[in-house]
Write a protein that holds these residues in place. Structure first.
Motif, PDB file in Angstrom:
ATOM      1  N   ARG A 111       0.888  -1.172   0.085  1.00 38.17           N
ATOM      2  CA  ARG A 111      -0.012   0.099   0.058  1.00 38.17           C
ATOM      3  C   ARG A 111       0.853   1.171  -0.104  1.00 38.17           C
ATOM      4  NH1 ARG A 111      -4.603  -1.317   4.600  1.00 38.17           N
ATOM      5  NH2 ARG A 111      -5.646  -2.860   3.764  1.00 38.17           N
ATOM      6  N   LEU A 112       0.439   2.183  -0.579  1.00 36.98           N
ATOM      7  CA  LEU A 112       1.165   3.544  -0.705  1.00 36.98           C
ATOM      8  C   LEU A 112       0.581   4.327   0.672  1.00 36.98           C
ATOM      9  CD1 LEU A 112       3.074   5.472  -2.268  1.00 36.98           C
ATOM     10  CD2 LEU A 112       1.003   6.640  -3.099  1.00 36.98           C
ATOM     11  N   VAL A 113       1.626   4.560   1.377  1.00 35.77           N
ATOM     12  CA  VAL A 113       1.435   5.086   2.832  1.00 35.77           C
ATOM     13  C   VAL A 113       2.368   6.128   3.021  1.00 35.77           C
ATOM     14  CG1 VAL A 113       0.352   2.905   3.756  1.00 35.77           C
ATOM     15  CG2 VAL A 113       2.938   3.575   4.090  1.00 35.77           C
ATOM     16  N   HIS A 114       2.170   6.912   4.040  1.00 32.46           N
ATOM     17  CA  HIS A 114       3.189   7.907   4.792  1.00 32.46           C
ATOM     18  C   HIS A 114       3.161   7.799   6.116  1.00 32.46           C
ATOM     19  CE1 HIS A 114       0.713  11.410   5.617  1.00 32.46           C
ATOM     20  NE2 HIS A 114       0.380  11.207   4.147  1.00 32.46           N
ATOM     21  N   GLY A 115       4.339   8.038   6.778  1.00 30.18           N
ATOM     22  CA  GLY A 115       4.289   8.079   8.321  1.00 30.18           C
ATOM     23  C   GLY A 115       4.151   9.637   8.645  1.00 30.18           C
ATOM     24  N   PRO A 116       4.839  10.030   9.936  1.00 30.51           N
ATOM     25  CA  PRO A 116       4.745  11.609  10.522  1.00 30.51           C
ATOM     26  C   PRO A 116       5.849  12.182   9.763  1.00 30.51           C
ATOM     27  CG  PRO A 116       5.913   9.801  11.761  1.00 30.51           C
ATOM     28  CD  PRO A 116       5.493   9.068  10.905  1.00 30.51           C
ATOM     29  N   GLU A 117       6.661  11.589   8.840  1.00 33.43           N
ATOM     30  CA  GLU A 117       7.769  12.149   8.262  1.00 33.43           C
ATOM     31  C   GLU A 117       7.107  13.607   7.448  1.00 33.43           C
ATOM     32  OE1 GLU A 117       6.815   9.081   5.687  1.00 33.43           O
ATOM     33  OE2 GLU A 117       7.451   9.237   7.884  1.00 33.43           O
ATOM     34  N   VAL A 118       5.950  13.438   6.896  1.00 31.57           N
ATOM     35  CA  VAL A 118       5.466  14.357   5.924  1.00 31.57           C
ATOM     36  C   VAL A 118       5.045  15.520   6.616  1.00 31.57           C
ATOM     37  CG1 VAL A 118       3.623  14.880   4.204  1.00 31.57           C
ATOM     38  CG2 VAL A 118       4.847  12.709   4.525  1.00 31.57           C
ATOM     39  N   GLY A 119       4.027  15.489   7.655  1.00 35.28           N
ATOM     40  CA  GLY A 119       3.687  16.519   8.526  1.00 35.28           C
ATOM     41  C   GLY A 119       4.830  17.197   9.363  1.00 35.28           C
ATOM     42  N   PHE A 120       6.010  16.286   9.747  1.00 34.17           N
ATOM     43  CA  PHE A 120       7.108  16.950  10.306  1.00 34.17           C
ATOM     44  C   PHE A 120       7.704  18.001   9.384  1.00 34.17           C
ATOM     45  CE2 PHE A 120      11.528  16.745  11.756  1.00 34.17           C
ATOM     46  CZ  PHE A 120      11.241  17.086  13.263  1.00 34.17           C
ATOM     47  N   ALA A 121       7.981  17.455   8.199  1.00 36.05           N
ATOM     48  CA  ALA A 121       8.944  18.184   7.222  1.00 36.05           C
ATOM     49  C   ALA A 121       8.302  19.595   6.835  1.00 36.05           C
ATOM     50  CB  ALA A 121       9.047  17.361   6.032  1.00 36.05           C
ATOM     51  N   ARG A 122       6.702  19.509   6.581  1.00 35.43           N
ATOM     52  CA  ARG A 122       6.151  20.551   6.374  1.00 35.43           C
ATOM     53  C   ARG A 122       5.975  21.620   7.394  1.00 35.43           C
ATOM     54  NH1 ARG A 122       1.036  17.391   2.987  1.00 35.43           N
ATOM     55  NH2 ARG A 122       2.504  16.761   1.361  1.00 35.43           N
ATOM     56  N   ALA A 123       6.058  21.081   8.632  1.00 38.44           N
ATOM     57  CA  ALA A 123       5.818  22.028   9.661  1.00 38.44           C
ATOM     58  C   ALA A 123       7.138  22.902   9.948  1.00 38.44           C
ATOM     59  CB  ALA A 123       5.398  21.438  11.069  1.00 38.44           C
ATOM     60  N   LEU A 124       8.344  21.976   9.782  1.00 32.41           N
ATOM     61  CA  LEU A 124       9.568  22.622   9.812  1.00 32.41           C
ATOM     62  C   LEU A 124       9.842  23.713   8.920  1.00 32.41           C
ATOM     63  CD1 LEU A 124      12.232  19.877  10.973  1.00 32.41           C
ATOM     64  CD2 LEU A 124      10.937  21.677  12.547  1.00 32.41           C
ATOM     65  N   HIS A 125       9.540  23.305   7.670  1.00 32.31           N
ATOM     66  CA  HIS A 125       9.565  24.347   6.453  1.00 32.31           C
ATOM     67  C   HIS A 125       8.720  25.542   6.771  1.00 32.31           C
ATOM     68  CE1 HIS A 125      10.864  24.724   2.182  1.00 32.31           C
ATOM     69  NE2 HIS A 125       9.872  25.630   2.074  1.00 32.31           N
ATOM     70  N   ALA A 126       7.728  25.361   7.350  1.00 31.44           N
ATOM     71  CA  ALA A 126       6.664  26.651   7.582  1.00 31.44           C
ATOM     72  C   ALA A 126       7.455  27.407   8.542  1.00 31.44           C
ATOM     73  CB  ALA A 126       5.378  26.198   7.827  1.00 31.44           C
TER      74      ALA A 126
END
Length: 794
Positions: free
Chosen positions: A112-127
């Motif tokens: 299955r194509l999934v993602h973990g917490p890394e996506v929200g983490f990276a976007r929050a740091l970038h912001a």
């Protein structure tokens, strides 16, 4: 780091050396930079990658967080700017699910194509404006047996994690880029609750894991953020109104770690959408990542905030001010045994004499202790009546027993007894240094047992004539069956009390059924009579052990540091080594009354705190039982007295030293004794470097003095140099390493100087007062014990 700035990789170093040694010396403050795409090694100029290590199990993998968007995973600018690699363990890069370095993207777990917490983490740091971020994620294969706690250092899963992270870091460095590990993110715990029996070990093992990761990859201030495990029906199929289930215990441990362990936070995930009570949706994983990032940013701000030390002396008995160590290590030093200072051989004393308190009052040194008999006869324990006694000294080397005439023993009052009522079992006095303390209560004490009703407060004008401060106990709930201590903490402007408790069981006036570990509890008060709710002491990554006395006190030369010298109690049982210890026949006689009387051993540890609750405790002994000789290596040996006394050195012309005192003696003689030990001023712990050299860099700090003074010792060929840097790690002109005059010798107060044509200004730091700086110490065959910034040149 061989003279290089702390954020500089060593050109030509092997990958293993870079990861396992040089990385320990890397600064962890983030450096803003521009985003770019492509592989990590595409850069034309070196960059500094700020690496995060993510780890856990199915929720860290992103299991069941299936990406349902018909167009698949939709990359954002933050995703494209972040480097990301992931793999299940122990397979790592050999796994078919291995994700090589690239941008943040969905990945495949169980087809299955999934993602973990890394996506929200990276976007929050970038912001938040953070750039040059790289994430290395590992997760355990599902269904893996958790009974061996596979994440522990040295275990296969931890070693696979270490190898995977090290290899990925090498790849980042391959193109000449630099790397610094700046934080850890953890989501795991349900397996421990499923196993049940391992829930109780969760807290100490996770603490040791945090310490291992920081030591291996970063430093003591690298933020660690963990998610509290969601209640899982798999782990806890039934309701838990009492909070006794393994799932509840794991969750409670996670919260305690996140609240009490240094530079650690926890996040809550109970309110987020999940698929099957324990796996989260893609939207839930985005929120989890954002929460991880929020707490990491808060911890990073906390770690980067300069520590205001003013002119106070700073020791290395804890690691609070250390940012990096490279080629150097903190070394614990042992006191040196000296002569016996008092023998408890009076008729009202005996082999059960103990729980000593020693402190200076003007020209005299007062020593308080319990006098009592102790022995084993015909397989039965013999305990005599108890009374509190006092002795006096002028030099700390010998103590005499004054004839006070206050209390009768037999037909005579010619003795040194000062108290013989409830509380005398563990009567523990101190001089109250509170500025507005009334003269009639200048001396205070605590003492009492559950059978007395609890812990009582006492007061005295002269330290000899005592009375209750009030009739009722000041604290009722506790075990108290050890030496309990109290003092005025001038740094926090409160009274503190430290007293005996047990981690489990019941210890009341009506029921005595202790269980678990002998432990220490503390509380604070403004008036010594009304006390706030207590807290149990925490110890970082130290294991649960039986601690008898605690002997916590402000260190006189640095009173913002609270030092404790607890007695470690160890039941070793019978073995060839036990039978080989001194006085086997007497040991067997004691064991006939109770096994632990013959086979338990005690010694003294050391620990330090800056808040009074969380202590850095050394697991190695501070005061070992020492050479085997009569009346040693037994239960009751090496109970350290509460108190440190400054005394003259045995070497003519040498600086004063610290004297401390500990018990020794037999259960089978009519007396025991107190022996003096000596230690260098501030000499509990040093930062030590061998001939090859080593470095220490501090966290950012501010000072208010005008010179830098060191307590240090070198060999004839060794030396210490100091560089003063700005908060970002850049050497300040005029105070660079090359400009520093090497220090060599053995001194408790030597001024550091930097090159200047004017000898009067060579050590003048007035221009740097109140400015955030870091200190970089470079040592060769040297020990650094303490430093401070005095207000005057001498």
């Amino acid at each position: 780091m061989n003279g290089r700035p702390p954020d500089t990789a060593v050109p030509g170093s092997s990958a293993g050396t870079v990861v396992c040694r040089a990385m320990v010396g890397l600064l962890i403050a983030l450096v803003p930079g521009g985003a770019r795409g492509g592989a990590p090694s595409d850069a034309a100029a070196p960059r500094v990658w700020n690496v995060f290590l993510f780890a856990g199990q199915s929720n860290m993998a992103g299991a069941d967080s299936e990406v349902t968007d018909p167009n698949g995973f939709q990359e954002t600018e933050a995703d494209r700017a972040t480097r990301f690699t992931a793999a299940p363990l122990p397979g790592g890069e050999r796994s078919s699910q291995y994700v090589a370095w690239g941008t943040i993207r969905g990945h495949t777990v169980k087809d299955r194509l999934v993602h973990g917490p890394e996506v929200g983490f990276a976007r929050a740091l970038h912001a938040a404006g953070r750039r040059d971020v790289a994430i290395i994620k590992v997760y355990a294969n599902f269904g893996r047996d958790a009974t061996r706690w596979p994440w522990s250092e040295g275990e296969p899963l931890y070693e696979a994690w270490r190898r995977f992270a090290s290899s990925r870091i090498e790849e980042l460095q391959a193109g000449g880029d630099r790397v610094r590990v700046v934080g850890f993110v953890w989501h795991q715990g349900i397996d421990d609750a499923i196993q049940g029996a391992f829930a109780d070990d969760y807290e100490p093992r996770l603490k040791r894991l945090i310490a291992s990761l920081r030591r291996e990859f970063a430093d003591g201030t690298a933020p660690f953020v963990l998610a509290r495990s969601v209640f899982s029906r798999i782990a806890q199929p039934e309701e838990d109104p009492t909070g006794a289930s393994p799932m509840f215990r794991v969750r409670a441990a996670q919260v305690r770690i996140g609240r009490t362990y240094p530079f650690t936070r926890w996040i809550d995930v109970d309110d987020l959408p999940n698929v099957n009570t324990h796996h989260f949706t893609a939207e839930g994983q985005l929120a989890i990542g954002g929460r991880f990032a929020k707490e990491w940013l808060a911890l990073r701000d906390e770690a980067d905030a300069p520590v205001a030390i003013g002119t106070r002396r700073e020791l290395f008995v804890d690691g609070a001010l250390i940012a990096t160590l490279s080629g150097a290590r903190r070394t614990l030093h042992a006191p040196v045994a000296r002569d016996t200072v008092i023998v408890h051989d009076a008729p009202w004393e005996g082999a059960g004499s103990g729980y000593h308190s020693v402190f200076r009052d003007g020209e005299r040194i007062l020593l308080y202790y319990r006098g009592s008999e102790l022995g084993v006869r015909n397989g039965r324990l013999i305990l005599g009546d108890e009374r509190t006694c006092v002795a006096e000294s002028q030099d700390g080397f010998t103590f005499t027993k004054p004839e006070l005439g206050l209390h009768a023993h037999g037909d005579s009052r010619a003795n040194n007894i000062i108290w013989a009522s409830a509380g005398t079992h563990n009567f523990s006095p101190f001089v109250d240094t509170r500025p507005d303390c009334p003269r009639e209560s200048r001396f205070k004490a605590v003492g009492g047992l559950p059978t007395d009703g609890g812990l009582f407060a006492f007061q005295s004008a002269d330290g000899i004539h005592w009375a209750h401060a009030r009739d009722e106990p000041i604290i009722r709930e506790g075990a108290f069956d050890s030496q309990n201590v109290a003092f005025w903490d001038a740094s926090a402007s409160v009274y503190r009390v430290y007293y005996r408790t047990f981690t489990e069981g019941v210890t009341t006036r009506d029921e005595w059924n202790p269980a678990g570990f002998r432990a220490i509890r503390t509380a604070v008060s403004r008036d010594f009579l009304q006390w706030d709710p207590p807290s149990d002491l925490t110890y970082g990554d130290s294991p649960a052990e039986h601690l008898y006395t605690n002997q916590v006190m402000p260190y006189p030369r640095a009173p913002h540091l609270l030092l404790g010298f607890p007695t470690r109690y160890v039941e070793r049982g019978w073995s060839d080594s036990m039978r080989a210890l001194p006085q086997r026949e007497q040991r067997e006689e004691r064991a006939a009354a109770h096994l632990r009387y013959g086979t338990a051993i005690t010694e003294t540890l050391i620990m330090a705190s800056r808040d009074g609750v969380h202590f850095d405790r050394w697991n190695e002994a501070f005061l070992r039982p020492g050479p085997e000789r009569p009346d040693t290596w037994l239960y009751g040996h090496q109970y350290m007295a509460r108190g440190l006394i400054e005394t003259r050195s045995a070497l003519s012309g040498a600086p004063s030293e610290l004297s401390l005192y500990a018990t020794e003696g037999s259960w089978h003689e009519p007396a025991n004794r107190l022996r003096r030990y000596s230690l260098r001023m501030d000499g509990f712990v040093s930062v030590n470097a061998p001939w090859d050299g080593g470095e220490l860099t501090t966290r950012p700090l501010t000072f208010s003095g005008i010179r830098l003074s060191l307590n240090f010792a070198t060999s004839a060929a060794g030396d210490i140099r100091v560089e003063i840097q700005d908060a970002g790690g850049t050497p300040i002109p005029g105070f660079t390493l090359d400009a520093c005059e090497p220090l060599f010798g053995d001194s408790i107060d030597r001024t550091v100087t930097w090159g200047s044509d004017n000898p009067e200004t060579r050590g003048d730091l007035g221009s740097l007062r109140d400015r955030p700086v870091r200190l970089r110490f470079v040592l060769r065959d040297a020990d650094l014990y303490a430093f401070r910034f005095p207000e005057s040149n001498r």
